[in-house]
Design a protein around this motif. Structure first.
Motif, PDB file in Angstrom:
ATOM      1  N   SER A   1      43.196  28.898  35.195  1.00 53.71           N
ATOM      2  CA  SER A   1      42.219  29.840  34.658  1.00 53.71           C
ATOM      3  C   SER A   1      40.801  29.424  35.067  1.00 53.71           C
ATOM      4  O   SER A   1      39.991  30.266  35.484  1.00 53.71           O
ATOM      5  CB  SER A   1      42.343  29.907  33.140  1.00 53.71           C
ATOM      6  OG  SER A   1      41.374  30.772  32.602  1.00 53.71           O
TER       7      SER A   1
ATOM      8  N   SER B   1      40.293  30.218  38.737  1.00 58.69           N
ATOM      9  CA  SER B   1      40.038  31.640  38.940  1.00 58.69           C
ATOM     10  C   SER B   1      38.582  31.984  38.598  1.00 58.69           C
ATOM     11  O   SER B   1      37.904  32.699  39.342  1.00 58.69           O
ATOM     12  CB  SER B   1      41.003  32.452  38.074  1.00 58.69           C
ATOM     13  OG  SER B   1      40.764  33.825  38.202  1.00 58.69           O
ATOM     14  N   GLY B   2      38.109  31.449  37.495  1.00 53.89           N
ATOM     15  CA  GLY B   2      36.719  31.682  37.108  1.00 53.89           C
ATOM     16  C   GLY B   2      35.741  31.079  38.101  1.00 53.89           C
ATOM     17  O   GLY B   2      34.727  31.694  38.443  1.00 53.89           O
TER      18      GLY B   2
ATOM     19  N   MET C   1      36.238  30.612  41.239  1.00 59.48           N
ATOM     20  CA  MET C   1      36.246  31.428  42.460  1.00 59.48           C
ATOM     21  C   MET C   1      35.353  32.657  42.280  1.00 59.48           C
ATOM     22  O   MET C   1      34.659  33.064  43.213  1.00 59.48           O
ATOM     23  CB  MET C   1      37.673  31.848  42.812  1.00 59.48           C
ATOM     24  CG  MET C   1      38.537  30.685  43.244  1.00 59.48           C
ATOM     25  SD  MET C   1      40.242  31.189  43.451  1.00 59.48           S
ATOM     26  CE  MET C   1      40.385  31.011  45.224  1.00 59.48           C
ATOM     27  N   ARG C   2      35.362  33.232  41.096  1.00 59.86           N
ATOM     28  CA  ARG C   2      34.517  34.404  40.826  1.00 59.86           C
ATOM     29  C   ARG C   2      33.026  34.030  40.788  1.00 59.86           C
ATOM     30  O   ARG C   2      32.164  34.869  41.040  1.00 59.86           O
ATOM     31  CB  ARG C   2      34.922  35.045  39.501  1.00 59.86           C
ATOM     32  CG  ARG C   2      36.219  35.806  39.586  1.00 59.86           C
ATOM     33  CD  ARG C   2      36.551  36.487  38.255  1.00 59.86           C
ATOM     34  NE  ARG C   2      37.718  37.321  38.380  1.00 59.86           N
ATOM     35  CZ  ARG C   2      38.971  36.883  38.289  1.00 59.86           C
ATOM     36  NH1 ARG C   2      39.221  35.610  38.068  1.00 59.86           N
ATOM     37  NH2 ARG C   2      39.986  37.713  38.431  1.00 59.86           N
ATOM     38  N   ARG C   3      32.748  32.766  40.442  1.00 59.76           N
ATOM     39  CA  ARG C   3      31.354  32.302  40.380  1.00 59.76           C
ATOM     40  C   ARG C   3      30.915  31.665  41.702  1.00 59.76           C
ATOM     41  O   ARG C   3      29.881  31.009  41.761  1.00 59.76           O
ATOM     42  CB  ARG C   3      31.183  31.309  39.244  1.00 59.76           C
ATOM     43  CG  ARG C   3      31.307  31.906  37.864  1.00 59.76           C
ATOM     44  CD  ARG C   3      30.952  30.912  36.774  1.00 59.76           C
ATOM     45  NE  ARG C   3      31.722  29.675  36.843  1.00 59.76           N
ATOM     46  CZ  ARG C   3      32.968  29.496  36.372  1.00 59.76           C
ATOM     47  NH1 ARG C   3      33.604  30.514  35.800  1.00 59.76           N
ATOM     48  NH2 ARG C   3      33.584  28.337  36.471  1.00 59.76           N
ATOM     49  N   ASN C   4      31.720  31.815  42.723  1.00 59.89           N
ATOM     50  CA  ASN C   4      31.395  31.289  44.056  1.00 59.89           C
ATOM     51  C   ASN C   4      31.206  29.774  44.063  1.00 59.89           C
ATOM     52  O   ASN C   4      30.247  29.259  44.643  1.00 59.89           O
ATOM     53  CB  ASN C   4      30.168  31.988  44.650  1.00 59.89           C
ATOM     54  CG  ASN C   4      30.446  33.434  44.949  1.00 59.89           C
ATOM     55  OD1 ASN C   4      31.523  33.772  45.441  1.00 59.89           O
ATOM     56  ND2 ASN C   4      29.506  34.309  44.635  1.00 59.89           N
TER      57      ASN C   4
END
Length: 86
Positions: free
Chosen positions: A37, A40-41, A43-46
């Motif tokens: 989790s 995944s987070g 990756m979304r925050r670069n």
């Protein structure tokens, strides 16, 4: 269907160790869920690729340990099942 109790020998540590390993397996699964989790987070925050690589290596290591524990539990259950068949 045979449960564990009829095949446990007096002072046999295997079932207790196996139950403890199953408990550890449960905790590992929870830890891995939290790590995935977080990945995944991230990756979304670069998150920088080095950080992502470190995170996925940790998850992969946890997955290997989890698989090895599951195999050990399966081997013990097979041994107990064979013992019950005697």
């Amino acid at each position: 269907m045979v449960s564990l109790s009829p095949v446990i020998l007096a002072n046999d540590p295997l079932p207790a160790e196996t139950i403890q390993e199953a408990d550890t397996l449960c905790h590992r699964a929870g830890d891995m869920l939290m790590c995935t989790s977080a990945l995944s987070g991230a990756m979304r925050r670069n998150m920088p690729l080095d950080g992502l690589e470190a995170a996925i290596m940790q998850i992969a290591d946890e997955a290997r340990c989890t698989m090895q524990a599951a195999v050990r539990i399966g081997e013990t259950i097979a041994m107990l099942k064979a013992r019950a068949a005697r």
